[in-house]
Design a protein around this motif. Structure first.
Motif, short mmCIF file in Angstrom:
data_model
loop_
_atom_site.label_atom_id
_atom_site.label_comp_id
_atom_site.label_asym_id
_atom_site.label_seq_id
_atom_site.Cartn_x
_atom_site.Cartn_y
_atom_site.Cartn_z
N PRO A 101 -8.87 8.65 -3.83
CA PRO A 101 -8.13 7.29 -3.55
C PRO A 101 -7.37 6.41 -3.04
N THR A 102 -6.77 5.03 -3.46
CA THR A 102 -6.28 4.77 -3.50
C THR A 102 -5.18 4.15 -3.79
N LEU A 103 -3.79 4.01 -3.21
CA LEU A 103 -2.81 4.06 -4.62
C LEU A 103 -1.75 2.59 -3.51
N ASP A 104 -1.58 1.37 -4.52
CA ASP A 104 -1.38 0.35 -4.29
C ASP A 104 0.28 0.02 -5.17
N PHE A 105 0.48 -0.39 -4.37
CA PHE A 105 2.13 -1.06 -5.73
C PHE A 105 2.11 -2.15 -5.73
N ASN A 106 2.02 -3.14 -7.47
CA ASN A 106 1.50 -4.43 -7.08
C ASN A 106 2.99 -5.41 -8.08
N MET A 137 0.59 -1.11 -0.04
CA MET A 137 0.22 -0.01 -0.41
C MET A 137 1.26 1.26 0.12
N ILE A 138 0.71 1.59 -0.62
CA ILE A 138 1.54 3.25 -1.25
C ILE A 138 0.48 4.48 -0.38
N PHE A 139 -0.59 4.74 -0.96
CA PHE A 139 -1.67 5.36 -0.44
C PHE A 139 -3.50 5.40 0.54
N ASP A 140 -3.87 4.93 1.51
CA ASP A 140 -4.83 4.69 1.95
C ASP A 140 -5.69 5.89 3.20
N GLY A 141 -6.29 6.67 2.72
CA GLY A 141 -6.10 6.99 4.01
C GLY A 141 -7.34 7.03 5.23
N SER A 142 -7.69 5.60 4.88
CA SER A 142 -8.97 5.08 5.43
C SER A 142 -7.33 3.97 6.44
N PHE A 143 -6.38 3.70 6.61
CA PHE A 143 -5.57 3.25 7.24
C PHE A 143 -5.16 3.82 8.03
N PHE A 144 -4.59 5.15 8.19
CA PHE A 144 -4.19 5.22 9.63
C PHE A 144 -5.55 5.66 10.99
N VAL A 145 -6.64 6.01 10.03
CA VAL A 145 -7.65 6.11 10.83
C VAL A 145 -8.78 4.71 11.22
N GLY A 146 -8.00 3.77 10.05
CA GLY A 146 -8.62 2.65 11.49
C GLY A 146 -7.17 2.03 11.97
N VAL A 206 2.02 -0.21 -10.76
CA VAL A 206 0.84 0.94 -9.91
C VAL A 206 -0.84 0.76 -10.27
N THR A 207 -1.04 0.41 -9.32
CA THR A 207 -3.17 0.48 -9.02
C THR A 207 -3.26 1.50 -8.37
N MET A 208 -4.25 2.91 -8.88
CA MET A 208 -4.70 3.52 -8.08
C MET A 208 -6.27 3.31 -8.40
N ASN A 209 -7.22 3.44 -7.13
CA ASN A 209 -8.31 3.03 -6.99
C ASN A 209 -8.85 4.04 -6.27
N ILE A 210 -9.61 4.95 -7.81
CA ILE A 210 -10.91 6.26 -7.43
C ILE A 210 -12.26 5.79 -7.60
N PRO A 211 -12.94 5.81 -6.57
CA PRO A 211 -14.28 6.00 -6.48
C PRO A 211 -15.43 6.88 -6.69
N ILE A 212 -16.57 6.38 -7.33
CA ILE A 212 -16.75 7.51 -8.75
C ILE A 212 -17.81 7.64 -8.13
N PHE A 213 -18.87 6.82 -7.74
CA PHE A 213 -20.45 6.23 -6.80
C PHE A 213 -20.57 5.32 -6.60
N ASP A 214 -20.95 5.09 -5.79
CA ASP A 214 -20.89 4.03 -4.76
C ASP A 214 -23.21 3.58 -4.56
N GLY A 215 -23.65 4.87 -4.89
CA GLY A 215 -25.34 4.92 -4.40
C GLY A 215 -25.03 5.06 -3.52
N LEU A 216 -24.37 6.21 -2.97
CA LEU A 216 -24.69 7.31 -1.73
C LEU A 216 -24.70 5.95 -0.34
#
Length: 460
Positions: free
Chosen positions: A299-304, A127-136, A333-343
């Protein structure tokens, strides 16, 4: 009929032998001699609820490790061998330049693949960047703090229950002593009255009257002994003691309640309650949950990376020949960008904000409730101490009345009825005094709980 009697007799003998054998095999009781401080320390180590609370703290520590592991490299290996009994056939057009005039068909069947294939590889992701990691991770540490407060709350409950059970044993033991003393006193009076009746100085009704009083006193002794056994069993349960253990209390009621300690207790004000720590920590967890749900919009960023060796052969023996194996690798490198999750994230965030409002209301109510608990506990203790003083005075007066009635009866200027009534009044005053004493002890524990000082003096 005769055979039936013999059968019953044999059963009785066998039952007696089994009972005797059980009595011989039963392990002897191990006796623990404890004062109040030692009893509380023993309970905190052995009570099942206290043990589970400590285990829950250890569970929370594993949660922190689990959350930390999500931010460390994830490495996996894979090995596989495949066998194709029927290899896939692909049809090609029978046309130049690949056509074969010797084949009458307009298509040419071609087998693509071999019977055996294998692969071995390793993959890595970081994991390179995930905003929820440090919160968790912060939430896991906060959860551990909550389990620590929960452990303190459980220990307070254990101390409260053990103290009340401990005082119950002491009071019931005192009741037995008083009942034995009363029984000895009434037995002496009964013997004297019987002797006087045999000499013709009293009537038979006076003997019967004292005998009734003696029977009532004996019944009270039996009730006190039963209450003592029950209270001791309750104490053993609170301590988490096995059945082959017994408890002997080495303190008296007088040693546990010096008047200066009670006066100091009534003058204290509440400083800290673990319930408020629990509520504040729950609020912090809810705030972290709100931050976690908010971070899901980022978004989240991961190295593979991966490295693989693949091989194939048309027979099992040729599959493992080195010339048939080839290497491949991948970096990405994979970036996951959330767009729409049904609110759904929006609904979770709204729920968190409503939960925070609920916790704010609970904190206000808890603060008011703690103040009320302290006030009620102080008032109850003050009232119980006043009642205790009155009952103690009544008991002393009843003893004085009994002594005077007994002297008058022995000198022939008083009646047997006066002595019996005075004895009954004395027993009633003793029962009332012990009841008031127990109520005062319970009120003392309740005030210690309200002030949040149940664990003071235990070194916890």
């Amino acid at each position: 009929m005769f055979k039936k009697k013999i059968y019953l007799a044999v059963l009785l003998v066998l039952s007696f032998l089994k009972i005797e054998a059980f009595a011989q095999e039963a392990p002897p009781l191990e006796v623990l001699q404890l004062n109040l401080k030692e009893t509380l320390e023993f309970a905190l180590e052995n009570n099942p609820d206290s043990k589970n609370a400590k285990l829950e703290v250890m569970v929370s520590q594993t949660t922190i490790k689990e959350e930390t592991a999500a931010g460390l490299p994830q490495i996996n290996g894979n090995v596989g061998i495949n066998y194709n009994p029927l290899v896939q056939v692909v049809f090609l057009p029978n046309e130049p330049p690949f056509g074969d005039p010797s084949i009458p068909s307009d298509v040419i069947p071609a087998r693509f693949g071999v019977s055996y294939s294998g692969n071995a590889g390793v993959t890595l992701s970081q994991m390179i960047f995930d905003g929820s990691f440090f919160v968790g991770l912060r939430a896991a540490k906060t959860y551990k703090a909550l389990t620590e407060y929960d452990k303190i709350k459980v220990e307070n409950d254990v101390i409260e229950n053990v103290k009340k059970a401990y005082y119950g044993v002491l009071v019931n033991a005192e009741r037995i002593k008083l009942s034995q003393s009363n029984l000895s006193r009434i037995d002496s009076l009964l013997e004297e009255t019987k002797a006087m009746n045999e000499a013709g100085f009293t009537e038979k009704i006076e003997v019967s009257r004292i005998q009734v009083q003696r029977n009532n006193t004996f019944s009270q002794l039996k009730q006190s002994m039963t209450a003592y056994d029950i209270s001791k069993q309750l104490l053993k349960i609170q301590l988490g003691l096995p059945k082959n253990y017994d408890v002997v209390i080495t303190e008296t009621l007088a040693e546990l309640n010096p008047e200066e300690d009670l006066a100091a207790l009534q003058a204290m004000e509440v400083e800290h309650r673990v319930e408020m720590d629990q509520l504040n920590t729950n609020m912090e967890l809810t705030q972290l949950d709100l931050r976690y749900n908010t971070s899901q919009y980022m978004p989240t960023l991961d190295f593979n990376a991966s490295y693989t060796r693949s091989g194939a052969g048309d027979s099992f023996n040729t599959l493992f020949q080195s010339r048939n194996w080839f290497s491949s690798s991948m970096l990405g490198v994979t970036m996951n960008i959330p767009i729409f999750d049904g609110l759904s994230k929006s609904a979770r965030i709204q729920r968190n904000r409503l939960q925070l409002q609920q916790l704010e209301n609970q904190r206000f109510y808890l603060d008011q409730n703690i103040a009320l608990e302290v006030y009620q506990a102080k008032q109850n203790l003050a009232n119980d101490l006043e009642v205790l003083a009155v009952q103690k005075e009544s008991m002393e007066l009843a003893k004085e009345v009994y002594d005077i009635s007994k002297i008058k009866y022995n000198e022939g200027v008083g009646s047997n009825l006066e002595v019996v009534e005075a004895d009954a009044a004395l027993i009633e005053s003793e029962i009332n005094y012990l009841g008031a004493l127990y109520d005062g002890l319970i009120s003392k524990v309740d005030l210690e709980k309200a002030l949040g000082i149940l664990k003071d003096g235990l070194g916890q």
